[in-house]
Design a protein around this motif. Structure first.
Motif, PDB file in Angstrom:
ATOM      1  N   PHE A  42     -42.437   2.859 -47.200  1.00 44.00           N
ATOM      2  CA  PHE A  42     -41.900   3.906 -46.332  1.00 44.00           C
ATOM      3  C   PHE A  42     -41.566   3.366 -44.950  1.00 44.00           C
ATOM      4  O   PHE A  42     -40.471   3.581 -44.431  1.00 44.00           O
ATOM      5  N   ALA A  43     -42.494   2.669 -44.327  1.00 46.03           N
ATOM      6  CA  ALA A  43     -42.294   2.219 -42.947  1.00 46.03           C
ATOM      7  C   ALA A  43     -41.093   1.289 -42.814  1.00 46.03           C
ATOM      8  O   ALA A  43     -40.339   1.363 -41.839  1.00 46.03           O
ATOM      9  N   ALA A  44     -40.903   0.405 -43.802  1.00 43.93           N
ATOM     10  CA  ALA A  44     -39.849  -0.606 -43.699  1.00 43.93           C
ATOM     11  C   ALA A  44     -38.472  -0.096 -44.091  1.00 43.93           C
ATOM     12  O   ALA A  44     -37.470  -0.751 -43.822  1.00 43.93           O
ATOM     13  N   THR A  45     -38.410   1.064 -44.712  1.00 44.37           N
ATOM     14  CA  THR A  45     -37.115   1.620 -45.126  1.00 44.37           C
ATOM     15  C   THR A  45     -36.470   2.357 -43.958  1.00 44.37           C
ATOM     16  O   THR A  45     -37.089   3.212 -43.322  1.00 44.37           O
ATOM     17  N   ARG A  46     -35.211   2.023 -43.663  1.00 42.43           N
ATOM     18  CA  ARG A  46     -34.483   2.674 -42.578  1.00 42.43           C
ATOM     19  C   ARG A  46     -33.480   3.684 -43.151  1.00 42.43           C
ATOM     20  O   ARG A  46     -32.911   3.469 -44.222  1.00 42.43           O
ATOM     21  N   ALA A  47     -33.287   4.761 -42.419  1.00 44.65           N
ATOM     22  CA  ALA A  47     -32.387   5.820 -42.880  1.00 44.65           C
ATOM     23  C   ALA A  47     -30.987   5.287 -43.150  1.00 44.65           C
ATOM     24  O   ALA A  47     -30.323   5.671 -44.128  1.00 44.65           O
ATOM     25  N   GLU A  48     -30.508   4.390 -42.283  1.00 48.57           N
ATOM     26  CA  GLU A  48     -29.157   3.867 -42.475  1.00 48.57           C
ATOM     27  C   GLU A  48     -29.033   3.045 -43.759  1.00 48.57           C
ATOM     28  O   GLU A  48     -27.961   2.989 -44.372  1.00 48.57           O
ATOM     29  N   LYS A 123     -48.238   4.068 -55.645  1.00 49.01           N
ATOM     30  CA  LYS A 123     -48.669   2.814 -55.013  1.00 49.01           C
ATOM     31  C   LYS A 123     -48.326   2.826 -53.530  1.00 49.01           C
ATOM     32  O   LYS A 123     -49.122   2.393 -52.692  1.00 49.01           O
ATOM     33  N   LEU A 124     -47.147   3.354 -53.185  1.00 50.28           N
ATOM     34  CA  LEU A 124     -46.745   3.430 -51.779  1.00 50.28           C
ATOM     35  C   LEU A 124     -47.744   4.255 -50.984  1.00 50.28           C
ATOM     36  O   LEU A 124     -48.174   3.848 -49.888  1.00 50.28           O
ATOM     37  N   GLY A 129     -50.598   5.441 -46.964  1.00 50.13           N
ATOM     38  CA  GLY A 129     -51.004   6.806 -46.656  1.00 50.13           C
ATOM     39  C   GLY A 129     -51.825   6.943 -45.384  1.00 50.13           C
ATOM     40  O   GLY A 129     -51.669   7.919 -44.644  1.00 50.13           O
ATOM     41  N   THR A 130     -52.699   5.978 -45.114  1.00 56.15           N
ATOM     42  CA  THR A 130     -53.529   6.083 -43.909  1.00 56.15           C
ATOM     43  C   THR A 130     -52.697   6.001 -42.631  1.00 56.15           C
ATOM     44  O   THR A 130     -53.108   6.516 -41.591  1.00 56.15           O
ATOM     45  N   LEU A 135     -47.760  12.741 -44.429  1.00 53.97           N
ATOM     46  CA  LEU A 135     -47.164  12.478 -45.742  1.00 53.97           C
ATOM     47  C   LEU A 135     -48.244  12.382 -46.810  1.00 53.97           C
ATOM     48  O   LEU A 135     -48.043  12.822 -47.952  1.00 53.97           O
ATOM     49  N   ALA A 136     -49.382  11.807 -46.446  1.00 55.01           N
ATOM     50  CA  ALA A 136     -50.486  11.703 -47.406  1.00 55.01           C
ATOM     51  C   ALA A 136     -50.965  13.090 -47.817  1.00 55.01           C
ATOM     52  O   ALA A 136     -51.215  13.345 -49.011  1.00 55.01           O
ATOM     53  N   GLU A 137     -51.088  13.986 -46.859  1.00 59.91           N
ATOM     54  CA  GLU A 137     -51.516  15.350 -47.180  1.00 59.91           C
ATOM     55  C   GLU A 137     -50.462  16.069 -48.017  1.00 59.91           C
ATOM     56  O   GLU A 137     -50.794  16.815 -48.944  1.00 59.91           O
TER      57      GLU A 137
END
Length: 225
Positions: A42-48, A123-124, A129-130, A135-137
């Motif tokens: 999630f963190a490394a994926t950019r919207a563009e 897995k993501l 999640g922490t 998003l985890a909730e």
């Protein structure tokens, strides 16, 4: 008689194609997002990047999904959370033994989720999640809790029908969840969980795990109720 839409398509095929493309866009964006979230996290994926893979602009993506977080939530619902209505309907309609129901549940989970890219979402969340508690909730609400509720219903059905010994259902569900989680980690972690000299057949593995769980749940013949 041809419909007005038919005439419009004939008169302006370019506009008709554009409209059909617009209708398909949310699905294309969700598919592109699933690919990238599973590949990069999630963190490394950019919207563009998502927009580019779907063949649209970043601005177009935000017309449908106002943020990357909302895009991720939509991916979770589309591929996991939104399927529990279907699975609960199957539970209601199932007429066989509860042992067969549990075997079916584990096999179908692999066919519909485990062997697909969607399993990478679990897995993501386990790895990130922490860092993203909202998003985890959301994932717990849309996937974990409904999944556990369905498994509780299956186990309780077996107990109520006298097929399973009385057990602590809240903890017994993890005996079913554990092999599924293992397979997701195996699939999305370069298969490092298994010795490279050992071939792992996921379907045979789940069938074996189902029998292991069932022999621990089934009431021995002749045992008192």
């Amino acid at each position: 008689m041809p419909t007005p839409r038919f005439f419009a398509d004939k008169i302006c095929p370019v506009r008709a194609k554009r409209e059909r493309r617009k209708e398909a866009r949310p699905g294309e964006l969700l598919a592109a997002a699933l690919d990238l979230f599973v590949e990069k996290g999630f963190a490394a994926t950019r919207a563009e990047e998502v927009a580019a893979r779907a063949g649209v602009s970043k601005g177009t993506l935000f017309l449908y999904f106002p943020s990357k977080e909302e895009l991720f939530k939509a991916v979770v619902v589309e591929n996991l959370g939104g399927r529990f209505a279907e699975w609960n309907d199957e539970f209601e309609a199932f007429e066989g033994t509860t042992a067969d129901m549990l075997r079916y549940c584990m096999r179908v989970w692999w066919e519909r989720v485990g062997m697909t890219k969607a399993s990478g979402l679990t897995k993501l969340m386990m790895s990130e999640g922490t860092n993203f508690p909202e998003l985890a909730e959301f994932y717990r609400k849309e996937v974990v809790r409904p999944g556990h509720t369905l498994l509780r219903r299956i186990l309780q059905r077996g107990i109520d029908r006298g097929e399973f010994a009385p057990v602590d259902v809240d903890h017994a569900i993890y005996a079913v969840v554990a092999p599924m989680v293992f397979l997701m980690l195996w699939k999305h972690s370069a298969m490092v969980c298994v010795d490279e000299e050992t071939s792992l057949d996921p379907e045979k593995y789940l069938a074996t795990q189902a029998e292991t769980v069932l022999y621990g749940l089934t009431r021995p013949q002749g045992a008192a109720a």
